[in-house]
Design a protein around this motif. Sequence first.
Motif, PDB file in Angstrom:
ATOM      1  N   GLY A 122       0.910  -1.153   0.240  1.00 30.85           N
ATOM      2  CA  GLY A 122      -0.015   0.085  -0.094  1.00 30.85           C
ATOM      3  C   GLY A 122       0.895   1.198   0.005  1.00 30.85           C
ATOM      4  O   GLY A 122       2.061   1.027  -0.037  1.00 30.85           O
ATOM      5  N   ILE A 123       0.251   2.393   0.058  1.00 30.50           N
ATOM      6  CA  ILE A 123       0.962   3.686  -0.156  1.00 30.50           C
ATOM      7  C   ILE A 123       0.835   4.592   1.064  1.00 30.50           C
ATOM      8  O   ILE A 123      -0.354   4.286   1.826  1.00 30.50           O
ATOM      9  N   LYS A 124       1.481   5.673   1.314  1.00 24.98           N
ATOM     10  CA  LYS A 124       1.137   6.569   2.358  1.00 24.98           C
ATOM     11  C   LYS A 124       1.229   7.909   1.613  1.00 24.98           C
ATOM     12  O   LYS A 124       1.742   8.346   0.368  1.00 24.98           O
ATOM     13  N   VAL A 125       0.317   8.630   2.290  1.00 26.16           N
ATOM     14  CA  VAL A 125      -0.003  10.067   1.605  1.00 26.16           C
ATOM     15  C   VAL A 125      -0.178  11.095   2.447  1.00 26.16           C
ATOM     16  O   VAL A 125      -0.382  10.781   3.758  1.00 26.16           O
ATOM     17  N   ILE A 126       0.263  12.219   2.148  1.00 21.11           N
ATOM     18  CA  ILE A 126       0.165  13.538   3.136  1.00 21.11           C
ATOM     19  C   ILE A 126      -1.186  14.114   2.313  1.00 21.11           C
ATOM     20  O   ILE A 126      -1.754  13.780   1.663  1.00 21.11           O
ATOM     21  N   THR A 127      -1.652  15.187   3.145  1.00 22.73           N
ATOM     22  CA  THR A 127      -2.832  15.961   2.877  1.00 22.73           C
ATOM     23  C   THR A 127      -2.598  17.306   2.572  1.00 22.73           C
ATOM     24  O   THR A 127      -1.521  17.910   3.003  1.00 22.73           O
ATOM     25  N   HIS A 128      -3.180  18.066   1.722  1.00 21.68           N
ATOM     26  CA  HIS A 128      -2.760  19.504   1.324  1.00 21.68           C
ATOM     27  C   HIS A 128      -4.228  19.904   1.134  1.00 21.68           C
ATOM     28  O   HIS A 128      -5.255  19.692   0.523  1.00 21.68           O
ATOM     29  N   ASP A 129      -4.334  21.372   1.519  1.00 24.18           N
ATOM     30  CA  ASP A 129      -5.731  21.996   1.115  1.00 24.18           C
ATOM     31  C   ASP A 129      -5.517  22.725  -0.246  1.00 24.18           C
ATOM     32  O   ASP A 129      -5.004  23.655  -0.440  1.00 24.18           O
ATOM     33  N   TYR A 130      -6.528  22.245  -1.122  1.00 25.39           N
ATOM     34  CA  TYR A 130      -6.570  22.862  -2.362  1.00 25.39           C
ATOM     35  C   TYR A 130      -7.642  22.045  -3.133  1.00 25.39           C
ATOM     36  O   TYR A 130      -8.084  21.045  -2.961  1.00 25.39           O
ATOM     37  N   LEU A 131      -8.475  22.919  -3.834  1.00 21.91           N
ATOM     38  CA  LEU A 131      -9.645  22.786  -4.701  1.00 21.91           C
ATOM     39  C   LEU A 131      -9.240  23.111  -5.998  1.00 21.91           C
ATOM     40  O   LEU A 131      -8.908  24.268  -6.228  1.00 21.91           O
ATOM     41  N   ARG A 132      -9.391  21.948  -6.912  1.00 26.04           N
ATOM     42  CA  ARG A 132      -9.263  22.249  -8.417  1.00 26.04           C
ATOM     43  C   ARG A 132     -10.187  23.291  -8.902  1.00 26.04           C
ATOM     44  O   ARG A 132     -11.253  23.377  -8.483  1.00 26.04           O
ATOM     45  N   GLU A 133      -9.861  23.961  -9.789  1.00 26.76           N
ATOM     46  CA  GLU A 133     -10.563  25.430 -10.203  1.00 26.76           C
ATOM     47  C   GLU A 133     -12.048  24.927 -10.779  1.00 26.76           C
ATOM     48  O   GLU A 133     -13.165  25.351 -10.461  1.00 26.76           O
ATOM     49  N   ILE A 134     -11.954  23.815 -11.689  1.00 19.46           N
ATOM     50  CA  ILE A 134     -13.299  23.267 -12.384  1.00 19.46           C
ATOM     51  C   ILE A 134     -13.391  21.857 -12.104  1.00 19.46           C
ATOM     52  O   ILE A 134     -12.956  21.045 -13.095  1.00 19.46           O
ATOM     53  N   PRO A 135     -13.643  21.193 -10.742  1.00 16.27           N
ATOM     54  CA  PRO A 135     -13.433  19.970 -10.625  1.00 16.27           C
ATOM     55  C   PRO A 135     -13.891  18.924 -11.580  1.00 16.27           C
ATOM     56  O   PRO A 135     -13.449  17.910 -11.850  1.00 16.27           O
ATOM     57  N   PRO A 136     -15.070  19.232 -12.306  1.00 18.17           N
ATOM     58  CA  PRO A 136     -15.880  18.078 -13.256  1.00 18.17           C
ATOM     59  C   PRO A 136     -14.753  18.087 -14.399  1.00 18.17           C
ATOM     60  O   PRO A 136     -15.159  17.175 -15.357  1.00 18.17           O
ATOM     61  N   ALA A 137     -13.903  19.206 -14.766  1.00 21.10           N
ATOM     62  CA  ALA A 137     -13.395  19.130 -16.081  1.00 21.10           C
ATOM     63  C   ALA A 137     -12.189  18.548 -15.856  1.00 21.10           C
ATOM     64  O   ALA A 137     -11.346  18.869 -14.874  1.00 21.10           O
ATOM     65  N   LYS A 182      -4.017   2.979 -11.860  1.00 25.59           N
ATOM     66  CA  LYS A 182      -3.994   2.201 -10.593  1.00 25.59           C
ATOM     67  C   LYS A 182      -4.945   1.213 -10.127  1.00 25.59           C
ATOM     68  O   LYS A 182      -4.680   0.542  -9.174  1.00 25.59           O
ATOM     69  N   ARG A 183      -5.922   1.133 -10.937  1.00 26.74           N
ATOM     70  CA  ARG A 183      -7.128   0.669 -10.564  1.00 26.74           C
ATOM     71  C   ARG A 183      -7.534   0.849  -9.022  1.00 26.74           C
ATOM     72  O   ARG A 183      -7.884   1.995  -8.575  1.00 26.74           O
ATOM     73  N   VAL A 184      -7.427  -0.158  -8.179  1.00 26.68           N
ATOM     74  CA  VAL A 184      -7.746   0.111  -6.801  1.00 26.68           C
ATOM     75  C   VAL A 184      -6.302  -0.186  -5.929  1.00 26.68           C
ATOM     76  O   VAL A 184      -5.841  -1.017  -5.928  1.00 26.68           O
ATOM     77  N   LEU A 185      -5.885   1.042  -5.211  1.00 26.88           N
ATOM     78  CA  LEU A 185      -4.419   1.040  -4.611  1.00 26.88           C
ATOM     79  C   LEU A 185      -4.576   1.357  -3.261  1.00 26.88           C
ATOM     80  O   LEU A 185      -5.361   2.297  -2.820  1.00 26.88           O
ATOM     81  N   PRO A 186      -4.241   0.501  -2.258  1.00 26.29           N
ATOM     82  CA  PRO A 186      -4.448   0.739  -0.964  1.00 26.29           C
ATOM     83  C   PRO A 186      -3.688   1.750  -0.343  1.00 26.29           C
ATOM     84  O   PRO A 186      -2.419   2.091  -0.934  1.00 26.29           O
ATOM     85  N   VAL A 187      -4.420   2.325   0.536  1.00 31.06           N
ATOM     86  CA  VAL A 187      -3.595   3.686   1.257  1.00 31.06           C
ATOM     87  C   VAL A 187      -3.481   3.229   2.702  1.00 31.06           C
ATOM     88  O   VAL A 187      -4.600   2.918   3.201  1.00 31.06           O
ATOM     89  N   VAL A 188      -2.361   3.024   3.346  1.00 28.31           N
ATOM     90  CA  VAL A 188      -2.234   2.711   4.606  1.00 28.31           C
ATOM     91  C   VAL A 188      -1.945   3.730   5.565  1.00 28.31           C
ATOM     92  O   VAL A 188      -1.780   3.268   6.848  1.00 28.31           O
ATOM     93  N   GLN A 189      -1.572   4.838   5.304  1.00 30.07           N
ATOM     94  CA  GLN A 189      -1.159   5.822   6.235  1.00 30.07           C
ATOM     95  C   GLN A 189      -1.536   7.287   5.436  1.00 30.07           C
ATOM     96  O   GLN A 189      -1.105   7.456   4.502  1.00 30.07           O
TER      97      GLN A 189
END
Length: 286
Positions: free
Chosen positions: A131-146, A243-250
């Motif tokens: 699985g993978i480890k990820v960090i978080t970040h505050d960001y919203l894409r400008e036009i999310p459905p595009a 990636k299909r379904v990729l586990p996030v463990v942290q």
Amino acid sequence: MSANSPLHAYIHGQITPLDQAFLHISDLAIQRGYGVFDFFKVHAGQPLFLDYYLDRFYQSAQLMELAVPLERPALMEVIQALIRRNDLPLSGIKMILTGGYSADGYNPVEPNLLITQQPLTLPTPELLATGIKVITHDYLREIPPAKTINYSIGIRLLKQIKAHGADDVLYHHKGVVTEFPRANFFLVKYDNTVVTPATQVLAGITRRNILALPEQPYSISVGTVTLDDVYQAKEAFLTSTTKRVLPVVQIDDVVLGTGKPGPVTMALLQALLQVEEQQQQTLIVT
Ligand SMILES: Cc1ncc(COP(=O)(O)O)c(C=O)c1O
């Protein structure tokens, strides 16, 4: 593709050797980062779930006020011709629509349509097992459905991700979780219910396929997901075409569940593989 035959791409209305496929510097993609794209898998000469990807491509173009120069049947013909020309066993096709050659570097003109095809690498069994480890970040894409070509924040964060010993970054906006730069997010709660953010995300085709899985023992729904929910999850995973379904463990400093890919995630990966397999069979028969 034989060892000696170079890859080809579609550009300026024709299929051209990749090493001769150039765009002029006046294109708005270069001048202003303006354009949209989409990306799908090709297995044994057959594009998987092509209709969904084409729907999203035309929708992204419309959202960005760009006209796709080919109608859908003509676009499908070009895709088939490129697949025949390159003859790759497993590949990804990228359709890119740019703002076109702009005289003043700002006003869009006739969009340029580019289509490339490259061999595809899928996650290794080792990666799936850890699985993978990820960090978080505050960001919203400008036009999310595009599905725009703007990945500036994700690319700018690559060094930061690495510095944290992480593999990717999960976006949230004011504590409400959305998606990864190139994937959707799902979490599994301790009661084994599964939820993925409902809004402000790209409608991923893999996300769609997971939500549409037939006869699941798990309840899978869309809803609001907060950072607090994420830190209390039993399991989490990302979904994307490659990636299909990729586990996030942290996630940040929080280890989820046992710290290993969980049973719900792995069951959903198996279910998705079956759906892909069925799709391949259907395409061979039709
Ligand atoms: C912002 C974003 N969200 C989600 C996804 C996953 O979508 P799909 O499953 O169609 O690959 C992508 C794919 O590149 C993406 O760019």
